[in-house]
Design a protein around this motif. Sequence first.
Motif, PDB file in Angstrom:
ATOM      1  N   ARG A 104      -4.170 -14.220   0.525  1.00  0.00           N
ATOM      2  CA  ARG A 104      -3.601 -14.010  -0.251  1.00  0.00           C
ATOM      3  C   ARG A 104      -3.874 -12.186  -1.102  1.00  0.00           C
ATOM      4  N   PHE A 105      -3.676 -11.243  -0.860  1.00  0.00           N
ATOM      5  CA  PHE A 105      -4.426 -10.308  -2.780  1.00  0.00           C
ATOM      6  C   PHE A 105      -3.632 -10.133  -3.457  1.00  0.00           C
ATOM      7  N   ARG A 106      -4.022  -9.780  -4.703  1.00  0.00           N
ATOM      8  CA  ARG A 106      -3.100  -9.322  -5.703  1.00  0.00           C
ATOM      9  C   ARG A 106      -3.684  -8.594  -5.726  1.00  0.00           C
ATOM     10  N   LEU A 107      -3.288  -7.663  -6.346  1.00  0.00           N
ATOM     11  CA  LEU A 107      -4.032  -6.087  -6.639  1.00  0.00           C
ATOM     12  C   LEU A 107      -3.376  -5.075  -8.175  1.00  0.00           C
ATOM     13  N   THR A 108      -3.958  -5.300  -8.487  1.00  0.00           N
ATOM     14  CA  THR A 108      -3.290  -4.446 -10.022  1.00  0.00           C
ATOM     15  C   THR A 108      -2.855  -3.286 -10.142  1.00  0.00           C
ATOM     16  N   ARG A 109      -2.074  -3.043 -11.515  1.00  0.00           N
ATOM     17  CA  ARG A 109      -1.640  -1.612 -11.319  1.00  0.00           C
ATOM     18  C   ARG A 109      -1.962  -0.147 -10.549  1.00  0.00           C
ATOM     19  N   THR A 110      -4.118  -0.292 -11.396  1.00  0.00           N
ATOM     20  CA  THR A 110      -4.652   0.814 -10.363  1.00  0.00           C
ATOM     21  C   THR A 110      -5.490   1.258  -9.421  1.00  0.00           C
ATOM     22  N   GLU A 111      -5.223  -0.552  -8.896  1.00  0.00           N
ATOM     23  CA  GLU A 111      -5.435  -1.026  -7.501  1.00  0.00           C
ATOM     24  C   GLU A 111      -4.244  -0.098  -6.385  1.00  0.00           C
ATOM     25  N   VAL A 112      -3.286  -0.753  -7.103  1.00  0.00           N
ATOM     26  CA  VAL A 112      -1.679  -0.466  -6.320  1.00  0.00           C
ATOM     27  C   VAL A 112      -1.607   1.477  -6.055  1.00  0.00           C
ATOM     28  N   LYS A 113      -2.458   1.747  -7.030  1.00  0.00           N
ATOM     29  CA  LYS A 113      -2.526   3.491  -7.368  1.00  0.00           C
ATOM     30  C   LYS A 113      -2.859   3.950  -6.507  1.00  0.00           C
ATOM     31  N   VAL A 114      -4.212   3.616  -6.158  1.00  0.00           N
ATOM     32  CA  VAL A 114      -5.224   3.868  -5.290  1.00  0.00           C
ATOM     33  C   VAL A 114      -5.169   3.884  -3.913  1.00  0.00           C
ATOM     34  N   CYS A 120      -1.969   3.933  -3.074  1.00  0.00           N
ATOM     35  CA  CYS A 120      -0.851   4.701  -2.836  1.00  0.00           C
ATOM     36  C   CYS A 120      -1.372   5.962  -2.994  1.00  0.00           C
ATOM     37  N   THR A 121      -2.095   6.563  -3.254  1.00  0.00           N
ATOM     38  CA  THR A 121      -2.925   7.758  -3.375  1.00  0.00           C
ATOM     39  C   THR A 121      -3.999   8.125  -2.167  1.00  0.00           C
ATOM     40  N   ASP A 122      -5.120   6.920  -2.186  1.00  0.00           N
ATOM     41  CA  ASP A 122      -5.902   7.510  -1.097  1.00  0.00           C
ATOM     42  C   ASP A 122      -5.458   6.330   0.245  1.00  0.00           C
ATOM     43  N   GLY A 123      -4.203   5.058  -0.090  1.00  0.00           N
ATOM     44  CA  GLY A 123      -4.664   4.728   1.349  1.00  0.00           C
ATOM     45  C   GLY A 123      -5.299   3.993   1.965  1.00  0.00           C
ATOM     46  N   ARG A 124      -6.364   3.278   0.692  1.00  0.00           N
ATOM     47  CA  ARG A 124      -7.087   2.581   1.057  1.00  0.00           C
ATOM     48  C   ARG A 124      -7.766   1.637  -0.609  1.00  0.00           C
ATOM     49  N   VAL A 154      -7.431  -3.076   1.710  1.00  0.00           N
ATOM     50  CA  VAL A 154      -5.950  -2.259   2.161  1.00  0.00           C
ATOM     51  C   VAL A 154      -6.382  -1.425   2.380  1.00  0.00           C
ATOM     52  N   ALA A 155      -6.049  -0.965   3.181  1.00  0.00           N
ATOM     53  CA  ALA A 155      -5.359  -0.071   3.960  1.00  0.00           C
ATOM     54  C   ALA A 155      -3.842   0.344   4.519  1.00  0.00           C
ATOM     55  N   ILE A 156      -3.544   1.660   4.627  1.00  0.00           N
ATOM     56  CA  ILE A 156      -2.876   2.248   5.175  1.00  0.00           C
ATOM     57  C   ILE A 156      -2.628   2.054   6.875  1.00  0.00           C
ATOM     58  N   SER A 157      -1.598   2.020   7.313  1.00  0.00           N
ATOM     59  CA  SER A 157      -1.751   2.285   8.587  1.00  0.00           C
ATOM     60  C   SER A 157      -1.186   2.942   9.920  1.00  0.00           C
ATOM     61  N   LYS A 208       2.720   2.283   7.193  1.00  0.00           N
ATOM     62  CA  LYS A 208       2.567   2.876   6.611  1.00  0.00           C
ATOM     63  C   LYS A 208       3.860   3.262   5.754  1.00  0.00           C
ATOM     64  N   ASN A 209       4.802   3.002   6.818  1.00  0.00           N
ATOM     65  CA  ASN A 209       6.887   3.659   6.086  1.00  0.00           C
ATOM     66  C   ASN A 209       7.319   2.253   5.408  1.00  0.00           C
ATOM     67  N   GLU A 210       5.975   0.743   5.173  1.00  0.00           N
ATOM     68  CA  GLU A 210       6.530   0.397   4.309  1.00  0.00           C
ATOM     69  C   GLU A 210       5.807   0.193   2.671  1.00  0.00           C
ATOM     70  N   LEU A 211       4.813   1.197   2.545  1.00  0.00           N
ATOM     71  CA  LEU A 211       5.018   1.738   1.698  1.00  0.00           C
ATOM     72  C   LEU A 211       5.360   2.201   0.136  1.00  0.00           C
ATOM     73  N   GLY A 212       5.991   3.067   0.849  1.00  0.00           N
ATOM     74  CA  GLY A 212       7.327   3.694  -0.083  1.00  0.00           C
ATOM     75  C   GLY A 212       6.190   3.679  -0.990  1.00  0.00           C
ATOM     76  N   ASP A 213       7.260   3.687  -2.375  1.00  0.00           N
ATOM     77  CA  ASP A 213       6.786   3.884  -3.813  1.00  0.00           C
ATOM     78  C   ASP A 213       6.823   2.956  -4.451  1.00  0.00           C
ATOM     79  N   TRP A 214       5.562   1.768  -3.419  1.00  0.00           N
ATOM     80  CA  TRP A 214       5.463   0.779  -4.355  1.00  0.00           C
ATOM     81  C   TRP A 214       4.914   1.073  -5.507  1.00  0.00           C
ATOM     82  N   GLU A 215       3.517   2.195  -5.663  1.00  0.00           N
ATOM     83  CA  GLU A 215       3.477   1.845  -6.496  1.00  0.00           C
ATOM     84  C   GLU A 215       4.644   2.123  -7.946  1.00  0.00           C
TER      85      GLU A 215
END
Length: 121
Positions: free
Chosen positions: A11-21, A23-27, A43-46, A67-74
């Motif tokens: 299980r990975f838990r991400l803070t707001r900043t980490e989710v933003k990174v 969503c923005t950078d893909g990793r 965590v990486a988008i693929s 990538k299609n699941e990420l959407g606007d997760w932030e």
Amino acid sequence: MKIRIKGNSIRFRLTRTEVKVLCTDGRFEERTEFDNTFFSYAVAISNEVRQLTARFNDNTITLLLPKNELGDWEANDEVGFQNMFRLDNGKELFLLLEKDFACLENTAEDQSDNYPNPKAC
């Protein structure tokens, strides 16, 4: 980013900043140093996977999210993603990637970047 590993469950838990990174950078990646080596978790988008998947290479656990699941997760209220991932050896590995919510009880841990807990009154 926090990780919890128990048996064949990660299980990975991400803070707001980490989710933003993510969503923005893909990793997003963190690293724990030891004397002569390290352990990383990322965590990486693929575009190459169709569901939450895990890889372990070069001392690094990487969760790959389509990538299609990420959407606007932030910006949305979706807590996270999960998958029971079948390994090449036939065993299964449970994967969970989620937003990190503030604890309901007092803790010494810094929670200033965590998401508000939906169970808080």
